[in-house]
Motif scaffolding. Structure first.
Motif, PDB file in Angstrom:
ATOM      1  N   SER A   1       0.811  -1.219   0.000  1.00  0.00           N
ATOM      2  CA  SER A   1       0.000   0.000   0.000  1.00  0.00           C
ATOM      3  C   SER A   1       0.848   1.274   0.000  1.00  0.00           C
ATOM      4  O   SER A   1       0.356   2.355  -0.331  1.00  0.00           O
ATOM      5  N   GLU A   2       2.123   1.148   0.361  1.00  0.00           N
ATOM      6  CA  GLU A   2       2.994   2.314   0.415  1.00  0.00           C
ATOM      7  C   GLU A   2       3.676   2.605  -0.917  1.00  0.00           C
ATOM      8  O   GLU A   2       4.398   3.596  -1.041  1.00  0.00           O
ATOM      9  N   TRP A   3       3.451   1.742  -1.895  1.00  0.00           N
ATOM     10  CA  TRP A   3       4.167   1.864  -3.159  1.00  0.00           C
ATOM     11  C   TRP A   3       3.196   2.072  -4.321  1.00  0.00           C
ATOM     12  O   TRP A   3       2.152   1.428  -4.400  1.00  0.00           O
ATOM     13  N   ARG A   4       3.595   2.957  -5.213  1.00  0.00           N
ATOM     14  CA  ARG A   4       2.931   3.059  -6.503  1.00  0.00           C
ATOM     15  C   ARG A   4       3.779   2.279  -7.497  1.00  0.00           C
ATOM     16  O   ARG A   4       4.964   2.582  -7.686  1.00  0.00           O
ATOM     17  N   VAL A   5       3.206   1.277  -8.116  1.00  0.00           N
ATOM     18  CA  VAL A   5       3.963   0.361  -8.970  1.00  0.00           C
ATOM     19  C   VAL A   5       3.669   0.660 -10.435  1.00  0.00           C
ATOM     20  O   VAL A   5       2.509   0.688 -10.862  1.00  0.00           O
ATOM     21  N   ILE A   6       4.728   0.886 -11.197  1.00  0.00           N
ATOM     22  CA  ILE A   6       4.627   1.012 -12.651  1.00  0.00           C
ATOM     23  C   ILE A   6       5.297  -0.223 -13.238  1.00  0.00           C
ATOM     24  O   ILE A   6       6.518  -0.346 -13.239  1.00  0.00           O
ATOM     25  N   ARG A   7       4.498  -1.163 -13.706  1.00  0.00           N
ATOM     26  CA  ARG A   7       4.999  -2.417 -14.254  1.00  0.00           C
ATOM     27  C   ARG A   7       4.714  -2.439 -15.752  1.00  0.00           C
ATOM     28  O   ARG A   7       3.564  -2.421 -16.178  1.00  0.00           O
ATOM     29  N   LEU A   8       5.780  -2.465 -16.531  1.00  0.00           N
ATOM     30  CA  LEU A   8       5.656  -2.446 -17.988  1.00  0.00           C
ATOM     31  C   LEU A   8       6.309  -3.704 -18.558  1.00  0.00           C
ATOM     32  O   LEU A   8       7.517  -3.745 -18.779  1.00  0.00           O
ATOM     33  N   PRO A   9       5.546  -4.762 -18.785  1.00  0.00           N
ATOM     34  CA  PRO A   9       6.118  -6.002 -19.320  1.00  0.00           C
ATOM     35  C   PRO A   9       6.556  -5.849 -20.776  1.00  0.00           C
ATOM     36  O   PRO A   9       6.089  -4.964 -21.493  1.00  0.00           O
ATOM     37  N   ALA A  10       7.453  -6.723 -21.200  1.00  0.00           N
ATOM     38  CA  ALA A  10       7.935  -6.674 -22.580  1.00  0.00           C
ATOM     39  C   ALA A  10       6.804  -6.865 -23.572  1.00  0.00           C
ATOM     40  O   ALA A  10       6.740  -6.197 -24.599  1.00  0.00           O
ATOM     41  N   LEU A  11       5.899  -7.789 -23.285  1.00  0.00           N
ATOM     42  CA  LEU A  11       4.703  -8.001 -24.099  1.00  0.00           C
ATOM     43  C   LEU A  11       3.492  -7.644 -23.249  1.00  0.00           C
ATOM     44  O   LEU A  11       3.326  -8.154 -22.142  1.00  0.00           O
TER      45      LEU A  11
ATOM     46  N   GLY B   1      -1.821   1.316 -22.338  1.00  0.00           N
ATOM     47  CA  GLY B   1      -2.919   1.161 -23.274  1.00  0.00           C
ATOM     48  C   GLY B   1      -2.589   0.300 -24.474  1.00  0.00           C
ATOM     49  O   GLY B   1      -3.303   0.323 -25.475  1.00  0.00           O
ATOM     50  N   ARG B   2      -1.516  -0.477 -24.405  1.00  0.00           N
ATOM     51  CA  ARG B   2      -1.154  -1.340 -25.530  1.00  0.00           C
ATOM     52  C   ARG B   2      -2.137  -2.506 -25.655  1.00  0.00           C
ATOM     53  O   ARG B   2      -2.646  -3.010 -24.663  1.00  0.00           O
ATOM     54  N   PRO B   3      -2.375  -2.987 -26.874  1.00  0.00           N
ATOM     55  CA  PRO B   3      -3.158  -4.219 -27.006  1.00  0.00           C
ATOM     56  C   PRO B   3      -2.361  -5.403 -26.474  1.00  0.00           C
ATOM     57  O   PRO B   3      -1.128  -5.373 -26.431  1.00  0.00           O
ATOM     58  N   VAL B   4      -3.062  -6.446 -26.057  1.00  0.00           N
ATOM     59  CA  VAL B   4      -2.403  -7.634 -25.518  1.00  0.00           C
ATOM     60  C   VAL B   4      -1.413  -8.194 -26.538  1.00  0.00           C
ATOM     61  O   VAL B   4      -1.738  -8.366 -27.714  1.00  0.00           O
ATOM     62  N   GLY B   5      -0.187  -8.445 -26.093  1.00  0.00           N
ATOM     63  CA  GLY B   5       0.842  -8.992 -26.962  1.00  0.00           C
ATOM     64  C   GLY B   5       1.717  -7.965 -27.638  1.00  0.00           C
ATOM     65  O   GLY B   5       2.708  -8.322 -28.275  1.00  0.00           O
ATOM     66  N   ALA B   6       1.399  -6.669 -27.501  1.00  0.00           N
ATOM     67  CA  ALA B   6       2.200  -5.625 -28.148  1.00  0.00           C
ATOM     68  C   ALA B   6       3.527  -5.454 -27.421  1.00  0.00           C
ATOM     69  O   ALA B   6       3.598  -5.504 -26.190  1.00  0.00           O
TER      70      ALA B   6
END
Length: 411
Positions: free
Chosen positions: A159-169, A177-182
């Protein structure tokens, strides 16, 4: 917390551009940057300092004169910057902003319980205690292990963290806002390049390093070290052979990662041992899937049972009726699946543990073994589902595995 794959410019943004911007917004503040080694931390320090010197006219301040040390320098507006390694001391220093970039240096360190505990204690004892009231911490990392620094923070203080997780796909609900698999950086590595890399490094490394969702390293259902890969099938009287299927119906467009249709041929010997003989896979349309099932059945021969899952509802019944007509002369077994995947797989896992499952050598071995290794937490489970169906059909103990088969004879 910024979680991104290797080579995605996360350090450029978070450890070089961001500190210079921070000083422009908070001129008299102090920054501590930490990394797994003092060398890397000082590398970031030099880049930040060079950027400020280059852009001093725009920023309105500069680095103080005679500030040559890479690990500590100040600005003309009262700002202070310090760089340390994970093992470096920060006693006597305080910070408004602490940036931790890549606290883990390698897979070996990530897998070491001792090293993970060391980093965790360093964070609690040396880092948190250096933060001024109202200060901020930014953690930039590629995930390696469920219990790495990011994992422990998320499990104990999410709860103390804002997480920005950007996977390769991209996955569902992608923050960009990428489509799945982009792909994250298609100009650098597109979907095809990333897929080839995924096949090369294996599902566990891919899930951790590139998707930022590390899989558990222990507690998996299948003891894959007990599975023997044999150049030729084991000798012994053959009891029954089955080709079991797990069905999917979405084609691969090159920009998605649909489930696979999988057909696994498995043999039971009279001594109670089981051999996985062959695996066929397809990411195809419903028509392509039906063609593959019929073509494979004719290739296997009429002595091989064809086991197919039946989806609930009228659509599933219609598909089964169509396939039965196309497989005239074959022994087709249909069943619905009930219960969790893990529960259905337990009888098979027991046979794997006992050393009663072997695999005929083939170019499909690696993908099957890796999927079994990662089950039930892996990205895909289509091969395991088909394998469980094959085993359940051969053992004739459907009640233990979940589905209740209904035989349809077309002889």
């Amino acid at each position: 917390m910024v979680l991104m794959p290797p080579g995605s410019a996360k350090s450029t943004y978070a450890s070089v551009l961001f500190p210079a911007w921070w000083f422009s917004q908070h001129p008299a503040s102090s920054i501590i940057t930490a990394s797994h080694s003092a060398f890397l931390a000082e590398h970031f320090s030099r880049r930040v300092r060079a950027l400020i010197i280059e852009r001093q006219q725009c920023l309105g301040f500069c680095v103080s004169k005679d500030q040559r040390a890479a690990d500590h320098w100040t600005t003309s507006c009262g700002g202070e910057y310090m760089a340390v390694g994970v093992r470096g001391a920060v006693a006597g220093r305080r910070a408004d902003l602490i940036i931790i970039d890549d606290p883990v240096s390698s897979q070996a360190d990530a897998e070491s319980p001792r090293q993970r505990a060391y980093v965790w204690e360093w964070f609690k004892s040396d880092i948190i205690t250096r933060l001024k009231p109202g200060g901020r911490i930014v953690l930039i990392m590629t995930r390696w292990h469920q219990d790495d620094l990011g994992g422990q923070l998320l499990s104990q203080a999410q709860s103390e963290w804002r997480v920005i997780r950007l996977p390769a796909l991209a996955e569902a609900d992608d923050p960009l806002g990428r489509p799945v698999g982009a792909a994250l950086w298609p100009e650098w590595e597109d979907y095809g390049a990333l897929t080839r890399k995924r096949q090369l490094i294996g599902e566990r490394a891919w899930s951790a390093l590139f998707q930022q969702t590390p899989l558990p390293s222990t507690g998996r259902l299948f003891s894959i070290d007990k599975i023997a890969i044999r150049p030729t099938p084991e000798p012994g009287a053959i009891n029954t052979v089955v080709r079991a299927w797990d069905l999917a119906a979405t084609g691969n467009t090159g920009q998605n990662d649909p489930d696979w249709t999988v057909g696994i041929r498995m043999q039971r010997n009279s001594d109670g041992r089981y051999i996985i003989l062959d695996v066929v896979r397809l990411q195809g349309t419903p028509h392509q899937v039906e063609e593959l099932i019929v073509k494979t059945a004719h290739k296997d021969g009429k002595n091989v049972i064809v086991a197919i899952p039946e989806d609930p509802g009228q659509a599933g019944k219609s598909q089964m009726a169509y396939l039965v007509r196309q497989l005239a002369g074959f022994h087709v077994v249909s069943s619905r699946e009930t219960g969790s995947k893990a529960t259905r797989a337990m009888p098979l896992a027991s046979q794997v543990e006992a050393g009663n499952i072997s695999v005929a050598a083939g170019d499909w071995n690696q993908t099957l073994i890796e999927e079994m290794r990662d089950f039930p937490w892996g990205h895909k489970d289509d091969q395991v589902d088909a394998l469980v169906r094959a085993f359940t059909t051969l053992t004739g103990r459907p009640g233990m595995a979940g589905p209740v088969p209904v035989s349809i004879f077309n002889r």
